[in-house]
Design a protein around this motif. Structure first.
Motif, PDB file in Angstrom:
ATOM      1  N   THR A   1       0.895  -1.205  -0.026  1.00 21.95           N
ATOM      2  CA  THR A   1      -0.034   0.103   0.077  1.00 21.95           C
ATOM      3  C   THR A   1       0.709   1.268  -0.015  1.00 21.95           C
ATOM      4  OG1 THR A   1      -1.655  -1.033   1.106  1.00 21.95           O
ATOM      5  CG2 THR A   1      -1.802   1.238   1.139  1.00 21.95           C
ATOM      6  N   LEU A   2       1.797   1.432   0.796  1.00 22.15           N
ATOM      7  CA  LEU A   2       2.862   2.389   0.877  1.00 22.15           C
ATOM      8  C   LEU A   2       3.259   2.520  -0.422  1.00 22.15           C
ATOM      9  CD1 LEU A   2       4.311   2.221   4.361  1.00 22.15           C
ATOM     10  CD2 LEU A   2       2.620   3.858   3.634  1.00 22.15           C
ATOM     11  N   ARG A   3       3.840   1.361  -1.020  1.00 27.27           N
ATOM     12  CA  ARG A   3       4.803   1.688  -2.285  1.00 27.27           C
ATOM     13  C   ARG A   3       3.719   2.134  -3.475  1.00 27.27           C
ATOM     14  NH1 ARG A   3       6.867  -2.886  -2.133  1.00 27.27           N
ATOM     15  NH2 ARG A   3       5.505  -3.953  -3.228  1.00 27.27           N
ATOM     16  N   ASN A   4       2.531   1.748  -3.432  1.00 24.69           N
ATOM     17  CA  ASN A   4       1.669   2.014  -4.449  1.00 24.69           C
ATOM     18  C   ASN A   4       0.755   3.354  -4.333  1.00 24.69           C
ATOM     19  OD1 ASN A   4       2.683  -0.236  -5.804  1.00 24.69           O
ATOM     20  ND2 ASN A   4       0.886  -1.459  -4.978  1.00 24.69           N
ATOM     21  N   SER A   5       0.920   4.027  -2.784  1.00 26.85           N
ATOM     22  CA  SER A   5       0.047   4.829  -2.597  1.00 26.85           C
ATOM     23  C   SER A   5       0.153   6.391  -3.466  1.00 26.85           C
ATOM     24  CB  SER A   5       0.229   5.266  -1.160  1.00 26.85           C
ATOM     25  OG  SER A   5      -0.657   6.518  -0.783  1.00 26.85           O
ATOM     26  N   ALA A   6      -0.718   6.950  -3.698  1.00 27.90           N
ATOM     27  CA  ALA A   6      -0.663   8.029  -4.593  1.00 27.90           C
ATOM     28  C   ALA A   6      -0.242   9.188  -3.748  1.00 27.90           C
ATOM     29  CB  ALA A   6      -2.105   8.681  -5.268  1.00 27.90           C
ATOM     30  N   GLN A   7      -0.295   9.237  -2.385  1.00 30.38           N
ATOM     31  CA  GLN A   7       0.270  10.204  -1.389  1.00 30.38           C
ATOM     32  C   GLN A   7       1.436   9.974  -0.962  1.00 30.38           C
ATOM     33  OE1 GLN A   7      -3.336   9.065   1.335  1.00 30.38           O
ATOM     34  NE2 GLN A   7      -3.220  11.164   1.749  1.00 30.38           N
ATOM     35  N   ALA A   8       2.357  10.985  -0.853  1.00 35.03           N
ATOM     36  CA  ALA A   8       3.644  10.841  -0.711  1.00 35.03           C
ATOM     37  C   ALA A   8       4.075  10.136   0.488  1.00 35.03           C
ATOM     38  CB  ALA A   8       4.355  12.011  -0.585  1.00 35.03           C
ATOM     39  N   PHE A   9       5.096   9.242   0.501  1.00 36.37           N
ATOM     40  CA  PHE A   9       5.589   8.713   1.917  1.00 36.37           C
ATOM     41  C   PHE A   9       6.748   9.662   2.560  1.00 36.37           C
ATOM     42  CE2 PHE A   9       8.454   6.437   4.213  1.00 36.37           C
ATOM     43  CZ  PHE A   9       7.914   5.476   5.092  1.00 36.37           C
ATOM     44  N   GLU A  10       6.447  10.575   3.281  1.00 37.39           N
ATOM     45  CA  GLU A  10       7.126  11.594   3.760  1.00 37.39           C
ATOM     46  C   GLU A  10       6.701  11.817   5.268  1.00 37.39           C
ATOM     47  OE1 GLU A  10       6.338  14.730   0.993  1.00 37.39           O
ATOM     48  OE2 GLU A  10       4.562  15.163   2.005  1.00 37.39           O
ATOM     49  N   VAL A  11       7.936  12.592   5.998  1.00 36.95           N
ATOM     50  CA  VAL A  11       7.479  12.907   7.184  1.00 36.95           C
ATOM     51  C   VAL A  11       6.439  14.059   7.408  1.00 36.95           C
ATOM     52  CG1 VAL A  11       8.864  14.004   9.300  1.00 36.95           C
ATOM     53  CG2 VAL A  11      10.123  12.418   7.693  1.00 36.95           C
ATOM     54  N   PRO A  12       5.442  13.647   8.123  1.00 34.96           N
ATOM     55  CA  PRO A  12       4.485  14.781   8.269  1.00 34.96           C
ATOM     56  C   PRO A  12       4.934  15.893   8.871  1.00 34.96           C
ATOM     57  CG  PRO A  12       4.020  12.964   9.932  1.00 34.96           C
ATOM     58  CD  PRO A  12       5.193  12.691   9.046  1.00 34.96           C
ATOM     59  N   TYR A  13       3.966  17.063   8.960  1.00 33.55           N
ATOM     60  CA  TYR A  13       4.191  18.323   9.639  1.00 33.55           C
ATOM     61  C   TYR A  13       2.866  18.777   9.945  1.00 33.55           C
ATOM     62  CZ  TYR A  13       9.028  18.112   7.777  1.00 33.55           C
ATOM     63  OH  TYR A  13      10.287  17.720   7.722  1.00 33.55           O
ATOM     64  N   GLY A  14       2.843  19.565  10.975  1.00 32.62           N
ATOM     65  CA  GLY A  14       1.598  20.400  11.369  1.00 32.62           C
ATOM     66  C   GLY A  14       0.556  19.583  11.775  1.00 32.62           C
ATOM     67  N   LYS A  15      -0.692  19.632  11.089  1.00 30.15           N
ATOM     68  CA  LYS A  15      -1.797  19.076  11.512  1.00 30.15           C
ATOM     69  C   LYS A  15      -1.830  17.482  11.199  1.00 30.15           C
ATOM     70  CE  LYS A  15      -5.055  22.865  11.387  1.00 30.15           C
ATOM     71  NZ  LYS A  15      -6.273  23.385  10.319  1.00 30.15           N
ATOM     72  N   GLN A  16      -0.715  17.105  10.435  1.00 33.98           N
ATOM     73  CA  GLN A  16      -0.510  15.919  10.019  1.00 33.98           C
ATOM     74  C   GLN A  16       0.031  14.951  11.233  1.00 33.98           C
ATOM     75  OE1 GLN A  16       1.715  15.577   6.477  1.00 33.98           O
ATOM     76  NE2 GLN A  16       0.073  15.608   5.091  1.00 33.98           N
ATOM     77  N   LEU A  17       1.037  15.820  12.045  1.00 36.77           N
ATOM     78  CA  LEU A  17       1.501  15.016  13.174  1.00 36.77           C
ATOM     79  C   LEU A  17       0.541  14.640  14.261  1.00 36.77           C
ATOM     80  CD1 LEU A  17       4.466  17.341  13.690  1.00 36.77           C
ATOM     81  CD2 LEU A  17       4.563  14.865  13.144  1.00 36.77           C
ATOM     82  N   GLU A  18      -0.530  15.715  14.314  1.00 40.40           N
ATOM     83  CA  GLU A  18      -1.792  15.467  15.257  1.00 40.40           C
ATOM     84  C   GLU A  18      -2.577  14.117  14.769  1.00 40.40           C
ATOM     85  OE1 GLU A  18      -2.278  17.598  17.973  1.00 40.40           O
ATOM     86  OE2 GLU A  18      -0.805  19.234  17.552  1.00 40.40           O
ATOM     87  N   SER A  19      -2.920  14.184  13.763  1.00 40.68           N
ATOM     88  CA  SER A  19      -3.649  13.127  13.286  1.00 40.68           C
ATOM     89  C   SER A  19      -3.086  11.773  13.210  1.00 40.68           C
ATOM     90  CB  SER A  19      -4.162  13.190  11.877  1.00 40.68           C
ATOM     91  OG  SER A  19      -2.825  13.256  10.900  1.00 40.68           O
ATOM     92  N   ARG A  20      -1.636  11.645  13.364  1.00 41.01           N
ATOM     93  CA  ARG A  20      -1.038  10.227  13.500  1.00 41.01           C
ATOM     94  C   ARG A  20      -0.468   9.965  14.616  1.00 41.01           C
ATOM     95  NH1 ARG A  20       2.419  10.108   7.784  1.00 41.01           N
ATOM     96  NH2 ARG A  20       1.062  10.986   6.549  1.00 41.01           N
ATOM     97  N   LEU A  21      -0.469  10.972  15.962  1.00 42.42           N
ATOM     98  CA  LEU A  21      -0.118  10.786  17.103  1.00 42.42           C
ATOM     99  C   LEU A  21      -0.527   9.580  17.891  1.00 42.42           C
ATOM    100  CD1 LEU A  21       1.766  12.101  19.207  1.00 42.42           C
ATOM    101  CD2 LEU A  21      -0.122  13.484  20.042  1.00 42.42           C
ATOM    102  N   GLY A  22      -1.890   9.299  17.704  1.00 45.62           N
ATOM    103  CA  GLY A  22      -2.396   8.026  18.378  1.00 45.62           C
ATOM    104  C   GLY A  22      -1.855   6.781  18.048  1.00 45.62           C
TER     105      GLY A  22
END
Length: 418
Positions: free
Chosen positions: A166-187
């Motif tokens: 899934t990560l290899r084929n995802s259209a969304q970039a595999f990268e270090v998140p910032y800002g609100k993306q950090l919050e959504s992944r924190l749990g």
């Protein structure tokens, strides 16, 4: 350089593996499968070279250099065969030796914690992200992950394979998140760190009853996390839980390698500096909290266990905290710990009532700690014959040698007293 044998090389690789994969994944733009393969190739190279030439002064740097040279070879091979591969273009021709990760700035986006955030990708469900991170970044085996989730090994292996794809084929970039993306992944990140620490604190299988390397790495990453996200109660609470639990690591085993109960431990061996750090982190978590939360309640329970001096453990308070915890995290393991706490607060008969309900549920039938808890209650209630049979059942289910030794010793004691 120093001498090396295969067991020592394996131990070094186990310590360096996560940082090696993290470093490779950054340059490979998220191809974790290739990063894992290249890490294994570096281990093979070490097994060939180090026994002859000795362990280098910086084994981690040696492994990273070998792995990244192999990555260049692989990328060139793929390009020659016209297979697409996304890589920082400039890095292909201007690649430099990997930095010494022991001196990496905690704020560096190449850091292992950053990769854990990256693995918690929105394309993955949280459980799949956890399984992938535990396998690749913490080095846990598929059986260890399966036992942590009460799942089959085949199901966990498939989940990890699908997550990589899934990560290899995802259209969304595999990268270090910032800002609100950090919050959504924190749990999910907190759950990963929690499970890494737990496997170190009470290893599910193998010879070692504890794995301080896992506890230390989870605690190190949690310390970095509180510096980055200091306004989150649960981040502080998780760090408090780890510090308080780790304070008793060196007192949990007797000289014969048999596990000791809390009341048998020599409190002089506890790390009192860790207890102070844990209590300070707990105070920060409590000041920031809006309501009950899982790691906060567990840290409060750990604080009750980490009382120094001659004061008895406050089991009624611990049981009451578990009552609150099971309401917001109604898992079988929380229910088991709650039953044990009530057995200590109100007596073994009370514990057996709770444990009977758990056993009837069936989820923990193959879980050694359930049968060990029942055996303990039976033993304390004077039914040594029944206790002995339960201790032997628990021993037969345990995959950890030290835990199994303790359970067999208790079975023999119960039989002698029956």
């Amino acid at each position: 350089m120093s001498a090396a044998d295969p067991s020592r090389i394996a131990a070094i690789f186990r310590i360096e593996r996560a940082r090696l994969i993290a470093s490779l994944a950054r340059h490979l733009r998220g191809d974790l499968a290739l990063a894992e393969d290249l890490a294994q190739d570096a281990l093979v190279a070490a097994l060939e070279v180090w026994p002859r030439q000795g362990v280098p002064d910086n084994p981690g740097g040696w492994l990273r250099t070998v792995a990244k040279r192999k990555s260049i070879d692989e990328i060139r091979r793929r390009r020659m065969s016209h297979r697409k591969y996304v890589l920082f273009g400039a890095e292909m021709n201007s690649y430099q030796e990997a930095p010494d990760m022991s001196r990496v700035d905690p704020e560096d986006p190449d850091d292992l914690l950053a990769l854990i955030f990256a693995v918690c990708h929105p394309a993955l469900e949280p459980r799949a992200a956890c399984a992938l991170a535990l396998r690749l970044l913490a080095g846990l085996t598929v059986p260890e992950i399966a036992r942590a989730y009460f799942s089959s090994e085949d199901a966990v292996a498939r989940r990890i394979t699908r997550a990589k794809t899934t990560l290899r084929n995802s259209a969304q970039a595999f990268e270090v998140p910032y800002g609100k993306q950090l919050e959504s992944r924190l749990g999910t990140v907190l759950e990963i760190l929690y499970l890494i620490f737990n496997e170190g604190y009470a290893a599910n299988q193998g010879v070692d009853p504890v794995r301080p390397d896992l506890c230390g790495e989870a605690t190190r990453l949690s310390r970095i996390l509180v510096r980055r996200m200091p306004h989150h109660s649960e981040v502080w609470a998780l760090l408090a839980l780890m510090e308080l639990q780790a304070s008793r690591l060196h007192a949990r085993m007797g000289p014969d390698g048999i596990a000791l109960r809390l009341d048998e431990q020599d409190r002089a061996l506890w790390d009192h500096h860790a207890i102070l750090r844990g209590r300070a982190a707990l105070a920060r978590a409590d000041a920031l909290r809006a309501s009950d939360a899982p790691y906060l309640l567990q840290a409060q329970i750990a604080a009750c266990h980490a009382r120094t001096g001659s004061d008895p453990t406050d089991w009624p308070r611990i049981a009451a905290l578990y009552d609150r915890l099971v309401e917001i995290r109604p898992t079988a393991i929380v229910a088991l710990n709650r039953a044990i706490a009530w057995s200590m607060a109100e007596g073994p008969e009370e514990g057996l009532v709770h444990l009977a309900d758990l056993e009837a549920g069936g989820q923990l039938q193959s879980h050694a700690p359930l049968h060990a808890a029942i055996a303990d209650c039976l033993y304390r209630s004077g039914r040594q014959g029944l206790a002995a049979r339960r201790y032997r059942l628990a021993a037969s289910l345990s995959l950890n040698e030290a835990q199994r030794g303790f359970l067999i010793a208790m079975a023999k004691l119960s039989e002698a007293e029956a």
